[in-house]
Design an enzyme around this catalytic site. Structure first.
Site, PDB file in Angstrom:
ATOM      1  N   TYR A  86      -3.731   4.392  -6.118  1.00 36.23           N
ATOM      2  CA  TYR A  86      -3.291   3.494  -7.189  1.00 36.23           C
ATOM      3  C   TYR A  86      -4.217   2.297  -7.367  1.00 36.23           C
ATOM      4  O   TYR A  86      -4.709   2.029  -8.461  1.00 36.23           O
ATOM      5  CB  TYR A  86      -1.867   3.028  -6.893  1.00 36.23           C
ATOM      6  CG  TYR A  86      -1.300   2.055  -7.894  1.00 36.23           C
ATOM      7  CD1 TYR A  86      -0.793   2.505  -9.098  1.00 36.23           C
ATOM      8  CD2 TYR A  86      -1.286   0.684  -7.639  1.00 36.23           C
ATOM      9  CE1 TYR A  86      -0.273   1.619 -10.024  1.00 36.23           C
ATOM     10  CE2 TYR A  86      -0.763  -0.207  -8.558  1.00 36.23           C
ATOM     11  CZ  TYR A  86      -0.258   0.264  -9.745  1.00 36.23           C
ATOM     12  OH  TYR A  86       0.256  -0.615 -10.659  1.00 36.23           O
ATOM     13  N   GLY A 130       0.817  -1.200   0.000  1.00 33.13           N
ATOM     14  CA  GLY A 130       0.000   0.000   0.000  1.00 33.13           C
ATOM     15  C   GLY A 130       0.856   1.257   0.000  1.00 33.13           C
ATOM     16  O   GLY A 130       1.945   1.257  -0.562  1.00 33.13           O
ATOM     17  N   LEU A 131       0.366   2.286   0.682  1.00 32.44           N
ATOM     18  CA  LEU A 131       1.047   3.579   0.731  1.00 32.44           C
ATOM     19  C   LEU A 131       1.354   4.094  -0.668  1.00 32.44           C
ATOM     20  O   LEU A 131       2.441   4.563  -0.954  1.00 32.44           O
ATOM     21  CB  LEU A 131       2.337   3.494   1.561  1.00 32.44           C
ATOM     22  CG  LEU A 131       2.141   3.228   3.054  1.00 32.44           C
ATOM     23  CD1 LEU A 131       3.474   3.198   3.760  1.00 32.44           C
ATOM     24  CD2 LEU A 131       1.223   4.264   3.674  1.00 32.44           C
ATOM     25  N   CYS A 132       0.394   3.917  -1.572  1.00 34.21           N
ATOM     26  CA  CYS A 132       0.590   4.443  -2.911  1.00 34.21           C
ATOM     27  C   CYS A 132      -0.660   5.195  -3.352  1.00 34.21           C
ATOM     28  O   CYS A 132      -1.052   5.172  -4.506  1.00 34.21           O
ATOM     29  CB  CYS A 132       0.951   3.339  -3.881  1.00 34.21           C
ATOM     30  SG  CYS A 132      -0.115   1.902  -3.761  1.00 34.21           S
ATOM     31  N   GLY A 133      -1.322   5.852  -2.387  1.00 36.09           N
ATOM     32  CA  GLY A 133      -2.455   6.697  -2.717  1.00 36.09           C
ATOM     33  C   GLY A 133      -3.592   5.909  -3.342  1.00 36.09           C
ATOM     34  O   GLY A 133      -3.909   4.819  -2.906  1.00 36.09           O
TER      35      GLY A 133
END
Lengths: 136, 284
Positions: free
Chosen positions: B91, B86-89
């Site tokens: 996406y 995760g931590l990719c907005g």
């Protein structure tokens, strides 16, 4: 322009060669073929082997893998899974790859894997053969 | 009154989070550049293959190769390229939202998913969508290897008529700040419209054998290209998300510092008043 060919060799990783040349020799399925400018349109498969590029009397050698070649009057496009100029061939690495592939073939593996391993074996063999032939 | 010690602790926490997000942003930026270059380098290969495929396939009947066969689309497979982490907005969520629409439009068709990425797998498993297979490691497996496996899998399913059409869904890379989800048809491989000026090639080996060789390679190249783009998109999305997080952390630290100073001032003022008040009282 009439007496040169625009040669392009592309692999999945890079465009290996792009430029005007006078003649190119390819390892086609049916045997080695030499292509001069104004060759008839030809679409052929190539097998692992050697490509010879001639330009101003200068010859350059490349090891290639499986691929397809499209020849139109003044253009030669080669799409292949491998193409390495002879000076860039790392013999030790090719030999290592060859042994790895050969060892893998002795294991019990699926038909699909046999096909991929055979292809990689053929690629490393082509590199080794071309390198050997041009060693001074 | 907010307590001074708690505020100080809070600021330290935000600051250390910011360090992490800043590092992640920089890592993503470096990886993005490499991913973009890889996608760039692979493009001529796919383009050339497409050209040759066109030359060979121009005018041939769709039933000459099993992967060209057009059938009524009763069962479709969808290859979904999501991320493992995760931590990719937005996406993944953007892609899933886009796919929900795609699936709604095709209600009545049986759907099977071939999922790449842990996020997609978790999402669709939760919703009970039928998952044919799943793969992880999009950032660690060489794209060509993963593409070969995916292509072989869907081609096999298509040939065995377990599916009538295969689509590929991924985040297209437009630029470092813009990625848009998209769905492209993969199988049957579309035979191009007959050329206006058919070149009379000599085919060696014969045309159909050559076609048989080209089609799987072409399919692989299409998937590879999509994977490379998806990887670039993931890094770009992560870079943007982490950049925003870093900015937000800066704002937060600013606001917290302000209230901390205010609290400190208030304490000092209060103490001063007490001292003055005490002195006043003694005088009297």
């Amino acid at each position: 322009m009439a007496n040169t060919l625009k040669l392009e060799i592309v692999t999945p990783d890079a465009t290996v060669y792009s430029g005007d040349v006078h003649m190119v020799t390819l390892p086609a399925v049916e045997g080695q073929v030499g292509i001069y400018p104004r060759h008839v349109p030809l679409l052929t498969r190539i097998v692992p082997g050697e490509i010879i590029v001639r330009k101003n009397g200068d010859e350059q050698f490349l090891a290639v893998g499986e691929g397809v070649v499209e020849v139109t009057g003044d253009r030669v496009a080669i799409v292949t899974d491998m193409a390495v100029a002879v000076k860039d061939i790392d013999e030790a690495r090719a030999e290592e790859a060859r042994q790895r592939a050969a060892a893998r073939l002795r294991d019990k593996i699926s038909d699909e894997e046999v096909a991929t391993v055979n292809a990689s074996l053929a690629r490393s063999l082509a590199q080794l053969r071309v390198k050997k032939r041009h060693r001074l | 009154m907010p307590n001074l010690k708690a505020l100080r602790k809070r600021i330290a926490t935000v600051r250390s989070t910011q360090q992490i997000t800043r590092a992640m942003k920089m890592v993503a930026a470096a990886k993005l550049r490499r991913a973009q270059e890889a996608a760039e380098r692979a493009r001529p290969y796919a383009a050339k293959l497409a050209e040759m495929f066109e030359a060979v396939a121009a005018g041939v009947e769709p039933d000459t190769h099993p992967l060209l066969a057009r059938r009524e689309e009763r069962r479709i497979d969808l290859v979904v390229v999501s991320s493992d982490r995760g931590l990719c907005g937005g996406y993944n969520s953007n892609l899933f939202r886009h796919l929900a629409k795609f699936v709604r439009e095709r209600a009545g068709q049986e759907l099977g998913l071939v999922v790449v990425g842990r996020k997609g797998f978790e999402y669709y498993r939760r919703r009970g969508t039928s998952i044919v297979s799943q793969q992880v490691g999009i950032l660690t497996t060489p794209p060509a290897t993963m593409a070969a496996a995916l292509a072989a899998e869907v081609a096999g399913r298509f040939e065995r008529e377990e599916t009538d059409a295969v689509y590929l869904a991924y985040n297209r890379f437009r630029s470092a700040i813009s990625q848009t989800p998209g769905v492209v048809p993969l199988l049957p491989v579309a035979p191009p419209a007959a050329d206006e000026r058919p070149v009379d090639y000599i085919f060696e080996p014969p045309r159909l054998e050559l076609l048989g060789r080209l089609v799987p390679r072409y399919l692989e190249a299409l998937v590879t290209q999509a994977l490379l783009e998806a990887i670039a998109s993931e890094h770009a999305a992560r870079m943007t998300a982490m950049g925003n997080a870093t900015t937000n952390a800066t704002d937060m630290i600013g606001a917290l510092t302000l209230s901390m100073n205010r609290a400190r001032q208030a304490t000092i003022t209060k103490e001063l008043m007490e001292v003055v008040g005490g002195a006043e009282a003694l005088k009297g």
